[in-house]
Each structure stands twice: as C-alpha cells, then as structure tokens.
Scaffold this motif. Structure first.
Motif, PDB file in Angstrom:
ATOM      1  N   ILE A 228      17.464  -6.146 -17.626  1.00 21.36           N
ATOM      2  CA  ILE A 228      17.519  -7.402 -16.885  1.00 21.36           C
ATOM      3  C   ILE A 228      17.586  -7.099 -15.388  1.00 21.36           C
ATOM      4  O   ILE A 228      18.429  -6.323 -14.936  1.00 21.36           O
ATOM      5  N   LEU A 229      16.692  -7.734 -14.646  1.00 19.00           N
ATOM      6  CA  LEU A 229      16.607  -7.595 -13.195  1.00 19.00           C
ATOM      7  C   LEU A 229      17.243  -8.830 -12.562  1.00 19.00           C
ATOM      8  O   LEU A 229      16.743  -9.940 -12.724  1.00 19.00           O
ATOM      9  N   VAL A 230      18.348  -8.642 -11.862  1.00 18.27           N
ATOM     10  CA  VAL A 230      19.024  -9.754 -11.195  1.00 18.27           C
ATOM     11  C   VAL A 230      18.409  -9.913  -9.806  1.00 18.27           C
ATOM     12  O   VAL A 230      18.164  -8.925  -9.111  1.00 18.27           O
ATOM     13  N   PHE A 231      18.159 -11.173  -9.419  1.00 18.39           N
ATOM     14  CA  PHE A 231      17.613 -11.437  -8.089  1.00 18.39           C
ATOM     15  C   PHE A 231      18.379 -12.571  -7.435  1.00 18.39           C
ATOM     16  O   PHE A 231      19.030 -13.373  -8.094  1.00 18.39           O
ATOM     17  N   ARG A 232      18.289 -12.606  -6.111  1.00 15.81           N
ATOM     18  CA  ARG A 232      18.900 -13.677  -5.329  1.00 15.81           C
ATOM     19  C   ARG A 232      17.998 -13.978  -4.146  1.00 15.81           C
ATOM     20  O   ARG A 232      17.116 -13.194  -3.797  1.00 15.81           O
TER      21      ARG A 232
ATOM     22  N   VAL B 248      16.660  -7.894  -5.012  1.00 17.85           N
ATOM     23  CA  VAL B 248      16.916  -7.516  -6.398  1.00 17.85           C
ATOM     24  C   VAL B 248      18.018  -6.472  -6.436  1.00 17.85           C
ATOM     25  O   VAL B 248      18.192  -5.688  -5.497  1.00 17.85           O
ATOM     26  N   LEU B 249      18.758  -6.471  -7.538  1.00 23.99           N
ATOM     27  CA  LEU B 249      19.850  -5.534  -7.737  1.00 23.99           C
ATOM     28  C   LEU B 249      19.351  -4.348  -8.564  1.00 23.99           C
ATOM     29  O   LEU B 249      18.859  -4.530  -9.676  1.00 23.99           O
TER      30      LEU B 249
ATOM     31  N   ALA C 240      14.197 -11.349 -15.849  1.00 26.28           N
ATOM     32  CA  ALA C 240      14.879 -11.520 -14.565  1.00 26.28           C
ATOM     33  C   ALA C 240      15.799 -12.723 -14.688  1.00 26.28           C
ATOM     34  O   ALA C 240      15.554 -13.631 -15.492  1.00 26.28           O
ATOM     35  N   VAL C 241      16.859 -12.716 -13.896  1.00 23.12           N
ATOM     36  CA  VAL C 241      17.768 -13.853 -13.853  1.00 23.12           C
ATOM     37  C   VAL C 241      18.305 -13.976 -12.427  1.00 23.12           C
ATOM     38  O   VAL C 241      18.580 -12.975 -11.773  1.00 23.12           O
TER      39      VAL C 241
END
Length: 153
Positions: free
Chosen positions: A8-12, A20-21, A90-91
């Motif tokens: 899982i790719l976390v983005f903001r 991305v984290l 992604a989330v």
C-alpha cells in the motif's frame, strides 16, 4: 512458482504537491544505498491469502502502524526484474514517520559466518514528492507512482 507481494502506497497533498510515503529497505545490502533503495510498504504472501489482506498485513508489520482509513485505489500489478509479481493500492493519509516502529527480520550476517542477526524491515521512512520518489524507489515500482499520478489527474 511465482513469488507474489502486495503493498500500500500512502499519499497526501494534491497536484504538484502530492507526496508519497516510502520506506528505505533495512538490512546490510541496502545500508549504503539511497537511489533505488526505497519501497512502498509491501511483502510476500501465499496463494491462499487475498492480495489486499496481505497488503494491509504487511503495511502494519513493516511500519508498526495501521493502514490509514480511506478508500483503496487500485494501482494494478507489475513484475519486477527478479520475477516477483507486486500488486499495489494507494490510500490518502498522513502518517508521521517518527511514529513508525518497524518490524524486523533475521538473516545470517556476515554471509557464511553462522551468525544470525536481526535487522529492521525498513530503517527509515520519509515523505517524497512524486519526482523525488521516482529517483528513490526501486525501479520496478516506479510504475506505481506513474499510475497514482494518472489517477489523481
């Protein structure tokens, strides 16, 4: 048998400010590398485990934090150069890298020494712009950044 991995790719943020984290891979092989040594939190799973469940499990195991609440965005699959098939989502979320408590793995080190040592799954976690992440991430996973950018456009 194909090795499978899910993550899982976390983005903001949004637009040009999307970040991305990524986690820097732990262990002695990656210790002195930076470019191409970062990854989305992911891990292998068996054929009898659903990829999304594995991605959620691996995220928590690698970072010691739950997956941020939110709708998962499918980023599809890629086959990395070593043959491993990686499935990713992604989330949107915002995690503080200082809160990460990485899981560990054990391996013989130095190789052939008979000594087993424990290493963190990831030794650093950081936020990167999509452009910076493209330089940092393992080459086989860059396509996930491109796909995320397309979905967010």
């Amino acid at each position: 048998m194909v090795r499978r991995s899910a993550g899982i790719l976390v983005f903001r943020g949004a637009g040009e400010r999307t970040e991305v984290l990524l986690g820097h891979m732990g262990g002695p092989f990656w210790a002195r590398r930076d470019a191409g040594a970062w990854s989305l939190p992911k891990g292998e799973y068996a054929e009898d485990e659903a990829p999304e469940a594995a991605a959620r499990r691996e995220f928590t195991e690698e970072l010691g934090l739950p997956v941020p609440d939110g709708e998962l965005i499918e980023l599809g699959e890629v086959r990395q150069s070593g043959g491993k098939q990686v499935t990713a989502w992604a989330v949107r979320g915002d995690l503080d890298p200082a809160d990460v408590v990485p899981g560990t793995f054990t391996m013989e080190w130095p190789k052939g020494s008979g000594t087993l040592r424990e290493f963190p799954e990831v030794d650093r976690v950081a936020w990167f712009s999509l452009a910076e992440a493209g330089e940092k991430i393992v080459a086989g996973q860059r396509v996930f950044l491109d796909r995320l950018e397309q979905v967010l456009a």
